[in-house]
Design an enzyme around this catalytic site. Structure first.
Site, PDB file in Angstrom:
ATOM      1  N   LYS A  85     169.746  70.340  90.634  1.00  0.00           N
ATOM      2  CA  LYS A  85     169.576  68.899  90.468  1.00  0.00           C
ATOM      3  C   LYS A  85     168.573  68.663  89.337  1.00  0.00           C
ATOM      4  CE  LYS A  85     168.584  64.824  93.420  1.00  0.00           C
ATOM      5  NZ  LYS A  85     168.257  64.411  94.815  1.00  0.00           N
ATOM      6  N   SER A 160     171.621  61.047  96.743  1.00  0.00           N
ATOM      7  CA  SER A 160     171.388  61.063  95.321  1.00  0.00           C
ATOM      8  C   SER A 160     171.735  62.379  94.634  1.00  0.00           C
ATOM      9  CB  SER A 160     169.908  60.758  95.043  1.00  0.00           C
ATOM     10  OG  SER A 160     169.082  61.799  95.552  1.00  0.00           O
ATOM     11  N   SER A 184     169.880  62.649 100.948  1.00  0.00           N
ATOM     12  CA  SER A 184     170.480  62.946  99.643  1.00  0.00           C
ATOM     13  C   SER A 184     171.099  64.314  99.469  1.00  0.00           C
ATOM     14  CB  SER A 184     169.451  62.740  98.536  1.00  0.00           C
ATOM     15  OG  SER A 184     169.327  61.369  98.274  1.00  0.00           O
TER      16      SER A 184
HETATM   17  N1  GLN Z   1     169.739  56.934  99.822  1.00  0.00           N
HETATM   18  C1  GLN Z   1     168.360  57.011 100.176  1.00  0.00           C
HETATM   19  C2  GLN Z   1     167.535  56.263  99.157  1.00  0.00           C
HETATM   20  O1  GLN Z   1     168.111  55.672  98.319  1.00  0.00           O
HETATM   21  C3  GLN Z   1     167.935  58.452 100.260  1.00  0.00           C
HETATM   22  C4  GLN Z   1     167.785  59.097  98.941  1.00  0.00           C
HETATM   23  C5  GLN Z   1     167.305  60.500  99.011  1.00  0.00           C
HETATM   24  O2  GLN Z   1     167.417  61.179 100.042  1.00  0.00           O
HETATM   25  N2  GLN Z   1     166.728  60.940  97.916  1.00  0.00           N
HETATM   26  O3  GLN Z   1     166.342  56.268  99.162  1.00  0.00           O
END
Ligand code: GLN
Length: 499
Positions: A85, A160, A184
């Site tokens: 990532k 994400s 995510s």
């Molecule tokens: N979708 C969640 C957010 O927008 C979690 C994102 C994540 O785990 N980085 O914060």
């Protein structure tokens, strides 16, 4: 095993066996993966940066290591292609966290997980696309481009860590790393039909990982079949003097117990996680998966996690609060984008932030600053921390009676690109089943458990006790071995798909 025609369809343990037997070379494997990347990237867009030269050089070094003595004594990831990532600092390779504010930032050092993977012999094929600063559930918040779901390129891959999930799902890497702050890793794993594990908070070092919400962020793997995740977790996990939140708890040999089965394992099912608005196919497939665990010898019990219903509200105070503090460092003076056209220093900092951050980080910075401001701190931030303790206490209670908790990952399958971009609340709901696990600091895994009526993947979540990833791997392996859902690969009809 025989050597498949297409090396990119190998799982990581299969590739390891072939590399050790010297039936294939690391260079051949890297070449196959890089060719696959060239073929599918015009449709899927998993990567922000593909590091072809670096990958081939690492593969050459891996072949030298495998040829130098007993290949079985090389580190387990020698020659295995891995995608990262784009928020893991990679020495000499651009690291953007999906944000334009970090465009052109080339870290002078490796994150601990990257350094450990290098030592373990991994081959880095590229930096995967992500929602900006890991804020999002669809990868549409990337400052660069949208990543598409290999099962249906008109749909999101989740987020994400969307690029890390699709890279593995589409055969552009055998393993990848993402981060999971509120879902995510697990949510994109579910939406693209791969395994994705969020380890216990403190299991894996966050040193050199671009921070979103430091009390929630955790690094974890994606793989086809859970055994690959077990391999890579072992390589990256463990105490790190550079991250004071890592725990000095032994990292077990997960593969040694992964085939031990689930006979007698007590699996809790929390009613609260079968939320209103969940798609009927998702509920049906998750319940069928739980029945399958019972058939394999697990004991299924209802458990109650009532405070989890406040998970989203708690998270959307704590995560933005921490983000507003973490993102203060991006002001154009030290990293990435600089507003050199501005005459005075304050304007230059404002301008860099105005131009460099996308809408979602700006929204989170405002939410977080508000929640932490004098007069609101007690009402919001302190209250959220109190509820956090209650959410965790629910899990502690449940784990007196059960060893693992099973639930859905995401209440829906992959949604169409664009469907939720104008509705942040609908987007936030994607993580209703995953967020409480982060809030409580526990490990959770998503594994494929079938397909809905439109052929879109659904994931099963297994949640474990703190530092008990081994039991999650064992339950996940038993399930996938019995059902074979993980073996289904996306058809990826590349012709005619829009880019
Ligand atoms: N979708 C969640 C957010 O927008 C979690 C994102 C994540 O785990 N980085 O914060």
């Amino acid at each position: 095993m025989s050597i498949p025609h297409d090396l990119t369809s190998l799982t990581a343990p299969e590739a390891r066996d072939l590399l050790v037997r010297r039936d294939i070379s690391a260079t051949e494997l890297a070449r196959a993966v890089l060719d696959r990347i060239a073929q599918v990237e015009p449709v899927i867009h998993s990567f922000i940066t593909v590091s072809e030269n670096e990958a081939l050089a690492q593969a050459k070094a891996a072949d030298a290591a495998l040829g130098a003595g007993d290949p079985a004594s090389t580190p387990e990831l020698t020659g295995i292609p891995v995608a990262l990532k784009d928020l893991f600092c990679t020495n000499g390779v651009q690291t953007t966290a999906g944000s334009r504010i970090l465009e052109g930032f080339i870290p002078p050092y490796d994150a601990t997980v990257v350094a450990r993977l290098r030592q373990a012999g991994a081959v880095f094929v590229g930096k995967a696309n992500m929602d900006e600063f890991a804020m999002g559930s669809s990868t549409e918040n990337s400052g660069y481009h949208v990543t598409r779901n290999p099962w249906d390129p008109t749909r999101v891959p989740g987020g994400s860590s969307g690029g890390s999930a699709t890279a593995v799902s589409a055969g552009e890497a055998l393993l990848s790393l993402g981060t999971d702050t509120g879902g995510s890793i697990r949510q994109p794993a579910a939406l693209t039909s791969v395994a994705g594990l969020k380890p216990t908070y403190g299991r894996v070092s966050r040193y050199g990982v671009v921070a979103f919400a430091s009390s929630l962020d955790q690094v974890g793997p994606f793989s086809i079949g859970v055994e690959g995740s077990a391999m890579i977790l072992r390589a990256i996990a463990g105490v790190d003097p550079l991250d004071g939140t890592t725990a000095n708890i032994e990292v077990p040999d997960y593969r040694a117990t992964i085939r031990d089965g689930v006979r007698g394992l007590r699996v809790g099912v929390p009613a609260e996680y079968f939320v209103a608005g969940m798609e009927p196919d998702v509920e049906r497939l998750v319940r069928t998966a739980i029945d399958e665990l019972a058939r394999l010898g697990a004991i299924i019990k209802p458990v109650s996690l009532p405070y989890s219903t406040h998970g989203l509200a708690t998270y959307y105070i704590i995560a933005p609060a921490e983000a507003s503090s973490n993102l203060a460092r991006y002001n154009g003076t030290r990293f990435g984008l600089a507003a050199l056209d501005e005459a005075d220093m304050n304007r230059a900092m404002d301008s860099a932030r105005e131009r460099g951050f996308g809408a979602e980080p700006k929204r989170r910075i405002m939410l977080g600053t508000y929640a932490l401001s004098s007069g609101y701190y007690d009402a919001y931030y302190r209250k959220a921390q109190q509820v956090r303790t209650l959410i965790k206490a629910d899990f502690d209670n449940a784990f007196h009676d059960v060893d693992v908790i099973a639930s859905p990952v995401s209440p829906t399958v992959a949604f169409p690109i664009g469907a939720r971009v104008d509705d942040p609340l609908a987007m936030y709901l994607s993580d209703v089943c995953t967020i409480p696990v982060n809030v409580a600091g526990l490990p959770g895994i998503s594994i494929p458990c079938g397909f809905d009526g439109q052929g879109l993947p659904v994931g099963l979540q297994l949640i474990g006790r703190a530092f008990d990833e081994a039991t999650l791997f064992r339950a996940a392996w038993a399930y996938e071995n019995a059902t074979g859902w993980h073996q289904k690969r996306p058809p990826l009809t590349l012709a005619g798909a829009a880019s």
